[in-house]
Write a protein that holds these residues in place. Structure first.
Motif: not given
Length: 439
Positions: A184-194
């Motif tokens: 889910g966080l990867g789809l929101l482009a939260l990298k590498p936080a996801g």
């Protein structure tokens, strides 16, 4: 194992299963089966998520995750000074609850101290260990440590209660929620936080379920909580901070050392091949060896140090069955490792299969040794376990030091490593059995 649990099998097979899984080790294998089912489902979920995650995150993101996970695995077990491992041992729940609260207090103090250090000196401290990329995420390190240590405490209380089902359920919950969060966080482009937040979820997922499950017991035992009893419990189990903390540190070093030594001696491709071989061999050990270790510890701790003959009988039964079940996979891997790896991972991983076939030599010995190492917890042998872990580190230095001095090939190095570790695990198992008092 009772006949009722085997009634679904045909008569001959039922007799064979009763012989293999029955006797003094029956409860251990029942617990292992429950834990292994939960761990197996969790690993299937995790493996299924990998192709999606590799399309959402880049190699750099996974590099940060690897460093983050390594840091948690090293620091989290130290927060409680390993008093947490003593929770299954006391005969009275009140004393065990005092140990639980002692561990919780130490965890909070240590986490707060680490958080303050990371907040003020995070960049400088992490740079010492080449982990400066984690500096912006220092607060996630603290959350991960708190989650991991809390989960360990609660699962050890569940181990004390021999409630294997709740541990199995939380394993599945951790893997599922962690994968969902990462995707889910990867789809929101939260990298590498996801990836990092997902790892925190993986470390502590299921804590709420465990608290709800044991909340009533904790309330009932609250009346036994006394500072004097906590001090008494701390003194009674002082061997855990004195010897288990450095032992845990040595264990963490020895688990990471082979890959680091290979990286220092050989090129990146060889190191990657060796890393895949270790990961592939680690899956059955984590799925069955460590789940069996939890079940064995729960049953042996329930018998207690005053019933050594029964602990010895159970240990012998577990060792025989583990050796029997691990021997065939080890032989198959020994002779067909390259072919199996080529089929599973592609032709470029044939060398990893060759490495795995060599490492299969010590797989049986490591598999057998994993649960019986808990004997030292029951009979106050933390100092002995520290010596064994120190011995393992020194043997690793000898193996890879000899390879460097003699300029050995990777295959020769791994042969020395496998044979040396086989001898170490075999002698450790024998020593653990001999450490059980005679009466």
């Amino acid at each position: 194992m009772r006949d009722r649990s085997l009634s679904v099998f045909p008569g001959t097979l039922r007799k064979v299963l009763a012989k293999v899984f029955g006797g003094s080790a029956s409860n251990v294998f029942k617990g292992m089966a429950t834990l292994a089912l939960g761990s197996g489902i969790a690993r299937i979920i995790g493996i299924a998520a990998i192709p999606v995650l590799t399309r959402l995150y880049g190699p750099e993101d996974f590099g940060v995750l690897a460093v983050f996970s390594a840091l948690l695995s090293i620091l989290a077990p130290l927060l409680t000074l390993r008093y947490v491992l003593a929770i299954p041992l006391p005969r009275h729940d009140g004393m065990a609850f005092n140990l639980l609260m002692l561990s919780a207090g130490l965890m909070l103090i240590m986490t707060l101290s680490i958080s303050l250090l990371l907040w003020v000196f995070g960049v400088q401290l992490l740079a010492i260990f080449s982990m400066e990329e984690l500096a912006p995420w220092w607060w996630l390190i603290s959350l991960g440590l708190l989650a991991s240590a809390s989960y360990e405490m609660l699962t050890l209380w569940a181990t004390r209660r021999r409630n294997y089902r709740v541990i199995a359920r939380t394993s599945v919950w951790q893997s599922a929620t962690s994968s969902i969060v990462k995707i889910g966080l990867g789809l929101l482009a939260l990298k590498p936080a996801g990836l990092l937040i997902g790892q925190v979820v993986a470390s502590g997922g299921g804590i709420g379920s465990l608290l709800r499950g044991f909340g009533g017991e904790f309330r009932d035992n609250w009346r036994f909580l006394r500072w004097s009893r906590m001090r008494k419990a701390a003194w009674r189990h002082r061997g855990f901070p004195y010897f288990r903390v450095p032992s845990q540190f040595l264990l963490a070093i020895s688990s990471q050392a082979p890959l680091l030594f290979m990286a220092a001696l050989y090129d990146a491709n060889t190191t990657g091949q060796f890393g895949l071989a270790l990961m592939a061999l680690g899956l059955p050990l984590q799925l069955f060896g460590r789940t069996l270790a939890k079940a064995f510890y729960a049953e042996a701790a329930n018998l207690g140090h005053k019933r050594p003959s029964e602990v010895r009988s159970m240990a012998h039964a577990v060792i025989k069955r583990l050796a029997f079940f691990s021997l065939l996979p080890a032989i198959v891997l020994l002779f067909f490792g390259p072919m199996l790896f080529s089929l599973a991972f592609g032709d470029e991983w044939i060398q990893a299969g060759a490495f795995a076939s060599i490492l299969a030599v010590y797989l049986v010995f490591q598999f057998v040794q994993t649960p019986v190492a808990h004997i030292f917890y029951i009979f106050d042998g933390q100092k002995k376990l520290l010596i064994l872990n120190l011995q393992r580190v020194l043997l690793l230095i000898f193996c890879f030091g000899a390879s460097y001095m003699l300029s050995l090939t990777p295959e020769a190095t791994i042969w020395i490593y496998a044979l040396t570790l086989s001898a170490h695990y075999l002698l450790s198992t024998v020593y653990a059995l001999r450490f059980i008092p005679s009466s």
